[in-house]
Design a protein around this motif. Structure first.
Motif, PDB file in Angstrom:
ATOM      1  N   THR A  82      -3.407  -5.910   5.530  1.00 48.19           N
ATOM      2  CA  THR A  82      -3.289  -4.561   4.973  1.00 48.19           C
ATOM      3  C   THR A  82      -2.037  -3.889   5.502  1.00 48.19           C
ATOM      4  O   THR A  82      -1.796  -3.886   6.703  1.00 48.19           O
ATOM      5  CB  THR A  82      -4.531  -3.712   5.328  1.00 48.19           C
ATOM      6  OG1 THR A  82      -5.707  -4.348   4.833  1.00 48.19           O
ATOM      7  CG2 THR A  82      -4.428  -2.323   4.706  1.00 48.19           C
TER       8      THR A  82
ATOM      9  N   TYR B  25      -5.236   3.382   1.793  1.00 49.92           N
ATOM     10  CA  TYR B  25      -5.178   2.457   2.919  1.00 49.92           C
ATOM     11  C   TYR B  25      -6.552   1.852   3.205  1.00 49.92           C
ATOM     12  O   TYR B  25      -6.698   0.630   3.323  1.00 49.92           O
ATOM     13  CB  TYR B  25      -4.675   3.192   4.172  1.00 49.92           C
ATOM     14  CG  TYR B  25      -4.829   2.396   5.449  1.00 49.92           C
ATOM     15  CD1 TYR B  25      -3.992   1.310   5.730  1.00 49.92           C
ATOM     16  CD2 TYR B  25      -5.830   2.715   6.366  1.00 49.92           C
ATOM     17  CE1 TYR B  25      -4.155   0.574   6.901  1.00 49.92           C
ATOM     18  CE2 TYR B  25      -5.994   1.985   7.530  1.00 49.92           C
ATOM     19  CZ  TYR B  25      -5.149   0.913   7.787  1.00 49.92           C
ATOM     20  OH  TYR B  25      -5.316   0.184   8.935  1.00 49.92           O
TER      21      TYR B  25
ATOM     22  N   ASN C 259      -7.759  -0.680   0.690  1.00 44.64           N
ATOM     23  CA  ASN C 259      -7.163  -2.003   0.904  1.00 44.64           C
ATOM     24  C   ASN C 259      -7.802  -2.722   2.102  1.00 44.64           C
ATOM     25  O   ASN C 259      -7.968  -3.948   2.071  1.00 44.64           O
ATOM     26  CB  ASN C 259      -5.651  -1.870   1.108  1.00 44.64           C
ATOM     27  CG  ASN C 259      -4.924  -1.497  -0.169  1.00 44.64           C
ATOM     28  OD1 ASN C 259      -5.376  -1.856  -1.268  1.00 44.64           O
ATOM     29  ND2 ASN C 259      -3.822  -0.783  -0.058  1.00 44.64           N
TER      30      ASN C 259
ATOM     31  N   ASN D 120      -9.562  -6.320   1.567  1.00 48.01           N
ATOM     32  CA  ASN D 120      -9.160  -7.498   2.343  1.00 48.01           C
ATOM     33  C   ASN D 120     -10.279  -7.996   3.251  1.00 48.01           C
ATOM     34  O   ASN D 120     -10.359  -9.195   3.543  1.00 48.01           O
ATOM     35  CB  ASN D 120      -7.912  -7.172   3.172  1.00 48.01           C
ATOM     36  CG  ASN D 120      -6.670  -7.028   2.297  1.00 48.01           C
ATOM     37  OD1 ASN D 120      -6.510  -7.763   1.323  1.00 48.01           O
ATOM     38  ND2 ASN D 120      -5.805  -6.082   2.623  1.00 48.01           N
TER      39      ASN D 120
END
Length: 446
Positions: A141, A151, A154, A158
């Motif tokens: 990330t 943010y 993500n 992930n």
């Protein structure tokens, strides 16, 4: 956009709610190292301990909030998964040190420190577990954004990718056709944190049964700021009373505040220097049913005198899986028992409390389960005023044999040598219930 202490607190609480709701699913994923189904429960109890430590926290700095949460996690950590989780958030707290409100870049660095701490908590890191999920979700990330929602979205994305790949890293997971349970628990936590950031709200509730379950009074009288442990039970005049308004008022009286409403009954607990004002405020809300106030400073002073007068040279602390087995242990030696074991791992706080309860200069500690070993080591590191030696027993049968070989007339050092030699000559066979049909290393388990 920056994350304040208040928002981080809300995010953690929602993460706890999501994990609590999914703990049985996490339990059902648990096949490593054996399919005993306790990872979800251990992670949930660990994380709830962290939440309990910040329920009434009024810190305006995210650094202090993170530190309080980390300490709560550490004291409540259960099982290997719980200890690793506590160390991950301890690293986050270290990474946020000195920060009032965290930017994306600052929070990302804190997560990186969390990964370092998590890996440092184990002697030999096994990939394909919660460690891998934590590391890869951070490594993959980018912090090249000012938008916290983007943010964290993500991060969660992930984390999911890493979790789905765990069976390709750890063969035992692939064989059982599951993803890693600890990694799944971590994903649920961050899903909850993201959901809160997007505007979802969950009210964190407590019940009367767990009202004082996590409370531990400070033993050092000099560290007690508010002397009187005060509780009141009230029949409310207004059943629509706002619990948040009540808590904000109680903060003006002291700390260690718990306030919960069950229908028309309010229960309040607070450490204060002004118990009469707490009683007056309670009576303004309704009719007082019961009340009490105890001077903790006097209690602590008396406890210190009592313990110093009766301190033994050697004490024994051991985990037992049942009270019945504990009776057998106590027939062999004078021991301090911790009820726990497989699927019911004691917390670090449980272990430290038992070590102090045995009231000895030197303590022999037997965890009796490989999943309790990390918590035992963490407890040993925390205690500096007692000489502790951990005998690495992994089974109750080992502990029984060791108890027979303890000679309280010999020195502490001689006993430790004797017990370690004893372990080399014990063979154990263990039977457990598999929580579901599976296949491990080619062996079909029903």
């Amino acid at each position: 956009m920056k994350i304040t202490a208040k928002k981080y607190s809300e995010m953690l609480m929602y993460g706890a709610e999501v994990l609590n709701g999914q703990k049985e699913e996490v339990n059902n994923l648990n096949v490593f190292p054996v399919p005993d189904g306790d990872t979800g429960s251990n992670m949930n109890m660990t994380f709830q301990a962290g939440v309990n430590s910040i329920l009434n926290n009024s810190n305006n700095e995210i650094a202090e909030l993170a530190k309080s949460f980390s300490k709560g996690l550490l004291m409540g950590a259960r099982g290997n998964s719980g200890v690793i989780l506590s160390q991950f958030f301890r690293g986050i707290a270290e990474g946020l040190e000195g920060i009032i409100e965290a930017s994306v870049v600052e929070f990302h660095k804190a997560l990186q420190q969390g990964v370092v701490r998590a890996y440092g908590s184990v002697i030999k890191a096994v990939e394909g577990t919660i460690l891998t999920v934590a590391r890869e979700m951070v490594e993959n990330t980018s912090d090249n954004t000012l938008d916290f929602e983007e943010y964290l979205t993500n991060i969660v994305k992930n984390a999911h990718i890493s979790l789905e790949n765990t069976p390709n890293i750890l063969p035992i997971l692939k064989e059982a056709n599951v993803v890693d349970s600890g990694g799944a628990g971590l994903v649920y936590i961050f899903e909850g944190m993201l959901a809160n950031l997007k505007g979802e709200k969950v009210e964190i509730k407590q019940n009367f049964e767990s009202f004082r379950q996590t409370e531990e009074h400070i033993l050092d009288p000099k560290k007690i700021i508010y002397r009187y442990c005060t509780e009141i039970l009230i029949k409310l005049k207004n059943t629509n009373s706002d619990i948040n308004v009540i808590r904000e008022k109680l903060i003006t009286f002291g700390d260690s505040i718990v306030a919960i409403i069950d229908e028309d009954i309010l229960k309040v607990h607070v450490h204060t220097e002004q118990p009469t004002k707490v009683f007056e405020y309670g009576s303004s809300l309704g009719e007082i049913i019961t009340l009490k106030s105890e001077n903790m400073r006097i209690q602590a002073e008396e406890e210190i005198i009592k313990k110093s007068e009766n301190k033994k040279d050697i004490g024994i602390v051991t985990v037992v899986s049942s009270a019945r087995l504990g009776d057998l242990f106590e027939k062999i030696q004078d021991v301090e028992l911790i009820i726990g074991g497989q699927t019911l791992n004691p917390s670090i706080e449980d272990i430290t409390k038992a070590i102090y309860n045995v009231n000895a200069k030197n303590v022999i500690l037997m965890p009796n389960n490989s999943n309790i070993m990390m918590a035992a080591n963490a407890a040993k590191e925390m205690i500096t005023d007692v000489n502790i030696e951990i005998i690495p027993t992994k089974h109750m049968t080992q502990a029984l044999e060791c108890l027979i070989n303890i000679d309280l007339e010999s020195t502490f050092e001689q006993n430790i040598m004797q017990l370690n030699d004893c372990l080399d000559n014990i063979v154990n066979i263990e039977i457990t219930h598999a929580i579901k049909d599976t296949s491990i290393e080619g062996v079909l388990i029903k």
